[in-house]
Write a protein that holds these residues in place. Structure first.
Motif, PDB file in Angstrom:
ATOM      1  N   GLU A 596       0.780  -1.195   0.031  1.00  0.00           N
ATOM      2  CA  GLU A 596      -0.029   0.103  -0.091  1.00  0.00           C
ATOM      3  C   GLU A 596       0.823   1.188   0.034  1.00  0.00           C
ATOM      4  N   ALA A 597       1.974   1.172   0.895  1.00  0.00           N
ATOM      5  CA  ALA A 597       2.708   2.356   1.147  1.00  0.00           C
ATOM      6  C   ALA A 597       3.512   2.670  -0.212  1.00  0.00           C
ATOM      7  N   GLU A 598       4.092   1.567  -0.722  1.00  0.00           N
ATOM      8  CA  GLU A 598       5.166   1.625  -1.690  1.00  0.00           C
ATOM      9  C   GLU A 598       4.736   1.432  -3.357  1.00  0.00           C
ATOM     10  N   PHE A 599       3.853   0.730  -3.529  1.00  0.00           N
ATOM     11  CA  PHE A 599       3.339   0.473  -4.762  1.00  0.00           C
ATOM     12  C   PHE A 599       2.035   0.789  -5.341  1.00  0.00           C
ATOM     13  N   LEU A 600       0.955   0.549  -4.477  1.00  0.00           N
ATOM     14  CA  LEU A 600      -0.253   0.483  -5.019  1.00  0.00           C
ATOM     15  C   LEU A 600      -0.562   2.208  -5.270  1.00  0.00           C
TER      16      LEU A 600
END
Length: 693
Positions: A596-600
Motif C-alpha cells: 500500500e505504502a510503496e507500490f499501489l
C-alpha cells in the motif's frame, strides 16, 4: 539445454578467474579513507525533489540529512529528529528536531526547511516526481493540482483562513480548462508598476539577486507577515521575497471562482479571485516552533513515518533553490546538509564527495572522500572492479552472464534481497485493451526466465514484494495463515504480529494467453497491433537477456512481433515519464514490503509516478476504501481487493523480486547492503591492515 542457458554457461566458463577474490585486490596501505564506488548510470538530478530513480539515491542521501535516515540494515534511524509521536488515529505525526543540524553554509537547519521542501515538492511549479510520496497530507492532491485556496477575508459566508476547493474558474470547470490545455486565470498572479527586487526575506533592496521588470507577471507562493514569496517564470525561473505592498497590480482580482469548503464539505459559492490565495497554509503541515513539525494526513496513514527519510522530505535550502530552481544542486551552487559535500561532478564519468565539516554527527563519518563512478555499461563497471579501479559495485552492476552460483565462490561476492520489483510498464493509453495486456502477462514463463538468468532472485507475477512462502519459517507461515506449498510471496509487515498475503498474479498460462489475445483482437478489430515496441536501457546485459526472452515468448506463444529499442537510462527515464513508449523495462523500489505504502499509490490516476498512465475507477474506489479504515486487519483486506483489481487490469507485468548482487574488496569495512539498496556509505572505512584482520 536452451540457447539462453548455453550462453550463460559459455560466458561464465570463459571469463571467471580461479582466485579467492574476483579480480585484483590493490594495495591500500597509503590510500587513506577514500572509497571508490562503481555506481549506477548518470543521476537525473541531485535535487531531492527531482531524484526519482536509484541512479541518484545513494548520492542524494549522502548529501542531504533528514528527519530520519536509513541505517545499515535499511531501517529508520533518528537524525535531525530525536523522536516523534503518532496519534491514536494514525493521522497526526509530530517530529521533534534537535538544534545541531547545519547547512554547509553554516545556517541552522530548522523545521521550516522541512516544510519548505514539502511545499516545493507538492507545488505545481516544481512538478516533482516525488510529489506522490506526500499525497496523504491533508489537501496535498488539491495543492499539487492548483485547486485549493485559502480565504483571505470574510466573504459569502466563508471565514478568513478557511480552506476551499476550486470547482470552476470563469464559468468553466477545472476539467474543461485541462482538456483544453489552457491555464485558468490564477488568483495568485500579481504584477507591479515598478521593478520588483527579488531577495532573501528581510533583506535590503541592494541585496536583490533578480529584478522583475514592471508589468511582468509573478505568482505568489507564500505569504509571511508583510512579505510575499513569489515565482518569476523567466528563463529557468527564479523565486524570491518581496514586500507584499510592492505587488500592487492584481490582474485577475475580479475573476469569479466557484469554490466549496474542504472540511467539512460545504455548499458551492461564487466569489471573486481577489479573496483567495493558494498558500502552504492549505496543507496539513504546521511548524509550531523552529524544532517541531506536525503533519496531518487526510486519512489514517499508519506508514507515514516511513516517509520521514524519503527524498520528498529531505530539507532543501530556500536561499539556493530560490536563485537557481533547476540548477541549484550543482557544484559551486549547492548547499547541502548531509555527511558529505559535493566538490566535483563530471557527467557520465564520476561524482566526487568529501567529508562535510558542518555535519552535526561528524563521529559517524569514516570517509574523507567518496568517488561514485557513473557507468551506463555494467560490463565496464564490473571490469573496473576486476582491475582494482573501484572498491565496491552497486546492485545490478554485475552482468547477468556471471551467475550467482558461479560468483558465490568468491569471498567478495554476496546476494542480498530487496524490496524492489523488476517489471515491465505497459502504457495503458497506447495499449488500452485490457485483454491484450493480460495476454502479454499470461505468456511470460518467469520460472524459466530465472533459470536462465541465474541471479538468485525469486520470480513473481504479484505486485507485492516479500519473501517466497516456501522460505518462511513455520512461525511466519502460521502468522500468515499459509502452508509451505502455497504459491507466491508473503510480506511480514511487523515481525510476529502482521503479515500480508497478496492476491495471486497472472501466472504463466499459454492457453489463457491465447484466449485473452483472441478477445483483444475481437474487440480491437483492424486496430489490433501486429507489432509492439519494447524499450530498455543500454549497457545492461540482464535487461537485454530479459527483453530477448520475452520477445521469443510472445512470438512463440502469441504470434506477436516485438521490436526492441535500446536507449540511455536518462532517455528511457524521460520517455517513460512522458508516455513515449508502449512497453518499457523498469524497476520499483520501496522502503518496506508494504505494498500500500510503496507500490499501489503509484498506480493512482494522479500519481506523478504512474508511468503506465493507468486510471481505473474501480481501483480508485478500492484505494479510497482502504483510506477510510484504521483497523489493520480490515485495512489489509481492503488493500488485497485494490491489489487484485490492479493485477487483473495488468498495467504492469511483474517479473521478479530483485536481489542485489554485490561485490566489495576485502579491505572495505562496514558496507552493509540493505533491502533498500541505500547503504550509509559515509560509515564505510578502508582497512589498510585487512589481511591481518
Amino acid at each position: 539445454m536452451s540457447r539462453w542457458a548455453l550462453l550463460v554457461v559459455v560466458v561464465v566458463a570463459c571469463e571467471l578467474p580461479d582466485t579467492p577474490y574476483f579480480g585484483n585486490v590493490p594495495d591500500v596501505s597509503e590510500r587513506g579513507q577514500h572509497l571508490r564506488f562503481c555506481n549506477e548510470p548518470e543521476p537525473e538530478s541531485l535535487d531531492p525533489a527531482e531524484a526519482g530513480t536509484s541512479a541518484s539515491w545513494k548520492t542524494v542521501h549522502e548529501l542531504f540529512d533528514g528527519l530520519t535516515v536509513y541505517g545499515s540494515d535499511g531501517r529508520l534511524v533518528p537524525s535531525l529528529a530525536t523522536h516523534w509521536e503518532v496519534s491514536a488515529d494514525a493521522r497526526t505525526f509530530t517530529f521533534h528536531l534537535h538544534d545541531r543540524g547545519r547547512w554547509s553554509n553554516g545556517r541552522p537547519i530548522t523545521a521550516h526547511d522541512i516544510r519548505f521542501q514539502a511545499m516545493r515538492v507538492l507545488h505545481p511549479t516544481t512538478a516533482s516526481v516525488n510529489a506522490g510520496e506526500l499525497e496523504p497530507i491533508e489537501n496535498a492532491t488539491l495543492y499539487a493540482a492548483n485547486a485549493v485556496r485559502v480565504v483571505q477575508h470574510d466573504v459569502a459566508g466563508l471565514r478568513v483562513g478557511e480552506v476551499v476547493e476550486v470547482v470552476a474558474v470563469a464559468g468553466r470547470s477545472l476539467a474543461d480548462w485541462k482538456r483544453a490545455k489552457q491555464r485558468w486565470p490564477d488568483s495568485n498572479e500579481r504584477r507591479s508598476t515598478h521593478v520588483l527586487a527579488l531577495r532573501d526575506r528581510d533583506a535590503a533592496v541592494g541585496e536583490a539577486y533578480a529584478h522583475v521588470p514592471p508589468g511582468e507577471p509573478v505568482q505568489i507562493i507564500e505569504r509571511v507577515a508583510a512579505w510575499s514569496y513569489v515565482y518569476w517564470n523567466h528563463d529557468d525561473g527564479v523565486f524570491g521575497w518581496v514586500p507584499s505592498r510592492d505587488l500592487d497590480v492584481e490582474p485577475n482580482a475580479s475573476v469569479r471562482y466557484r469554490v466549496r469548503t474542504v472540511m467539512p464539505p460545504g455548499p458551492v459559492v461564487d466569489i471573486a479571485a481577489g479573496a483567495l490565495l493558494m498558500t502552504p497554509d492549505a496543507l496539513g503541515i504546521r511548524v509550531p516552533d523552529d524544532h517541531t513539525i506536525v503533519f496531518q494526513t487526510a486519512y489514517p496513514t499508519p506508514w507515514f513515518v516511513s516517509r520521514s527519510a524519503h527524498r520528498a522530505l529531505l530539507p532543501t535550502p530556500r536561499e539556493a533553490v530560490s536563485r537557481w530552481p533547476r540548477q541549484w544542486a550543482h557544484v559551486g551552487r549547492i548547499v547541502s546538509s548531509g555527511p558529505m559535500q559535493l566538490v566535483e561532478w563530471r557527467p557520465r564519468d564520476k561524482i566526487e564527495l568529501v567529508r562535510s565539516p558542518t555535519y552535526w554527527n561528524a563521529r559517524a563519518v569514516k570517509l574523507d572522500r567518496l568517488t561514485l563512478y557513473t557507468l551506463d555499461d555494467r560490463a565496464a563497471a564490473t571490469n573496473l572492479y576486476f582491475t582494482g579501479g573501484c572498491d565496491a559495485v552497486t546492485a545490478g552492476v554485475i552482468p547477468a552472464a556471471f551467475s550467482s552460483e558461479a560468483m558465490s565462490r568468491y569471498r567478495d561476492f554476496q546476494t542480498v534481497p530487496t524490496f524492489s520489483l523488476y517489471l515491465l510498464n505497459l502504457n495503458t493509453q497506447k495499449l488500452a485493451n485490457r485483454h491484450l495486456r493480460r495476454a502479454l502477462a499470461y505468456a511470460v514463463d518467469r520460472e524459466t526466465l530465472m533459470t536462465i538468468l541465474h541471479i538468485g532472485a525469486p520470480p513473481t507475477s504479484q505486485i507485492s514484494v516479500g519473501t517466497p512462502i516456501a522460505e518462511l519459517s513455520d512461525a511466519e507461515r502460521t502468522l500468515c495463515g499459509v502452508t509451505r506449498d502455497h504459491r507466491g510471496v508473503a510480506a511480514i509487515l511487523e515481525p510476529g504480529k502482521v503479515c500480508y498475503v497478496p492476491p495471486p498474479g497472472l501466472d504463466f498460462d499459454p492457453a489463457r494467453a491465447r484466449a485473452e489475445l483472441a478477445l483483444a483482437r475481437r474487440e480491437l478489430g483492424a486496430a489490433a497491433p501486429a507489432k509492439l515496441v519494447m524499450k530498455l536501457d543500454l549497457g545492461v546485459d540482464l535487461h537485454k537477456l530479459v527483453a530477448e526472452f520475452l520477445q521469443d515468448q510472445w512470438r512463440t506463444i502469441l504470434g506477436l512481433d516485438v521490436e526492441i529499442e535500446v536507449e540511455e537510462f536518462r532517455t528511457l527515464n524521460a520517455d517513460t515519464r512522458a508516455g513515449r513508449y508502449e512497453i518499457a523495462r523498469f524497476g520499483w523500489g520501496g522502503a518496506s514490503p508494504d505494498v500500500e505504502a510503496e507500490f499501489l499509490s503509484r498506480m493512482l490516476c494522479a500519481s506523478p509516478k504512474n508511468r503506465s498512465r493507468y486510471c481505473s475507477p474501480d481501483f480508485e474506489a478500492a484505494m479510497l476504501a482502504v483510506r477510510q479504515l484504521s483497523d489493520r486487519a480490515a485495512r489489509r483486506r481492503a488493500v488485497y481487493e485494490a491489489e487484485r483489481i490492479a493485477v487483473e487490469d495488468a498495467p504492469i507485468i511483474p517479473l521478479f523480486i530483485q536481489a542485489q548482487r554485490l561485490m566489495q574488496k576485502p579491505y572495505v569495512r562496514d558496507l552493509h547492503p540493505n533491502p533498500l539498496g541505500i547503504p550509509p556509505l559515509h560509515e564505510v572505512w578502508i582497512d589498510p591492515d585487512w589481511q591481518a584482520h
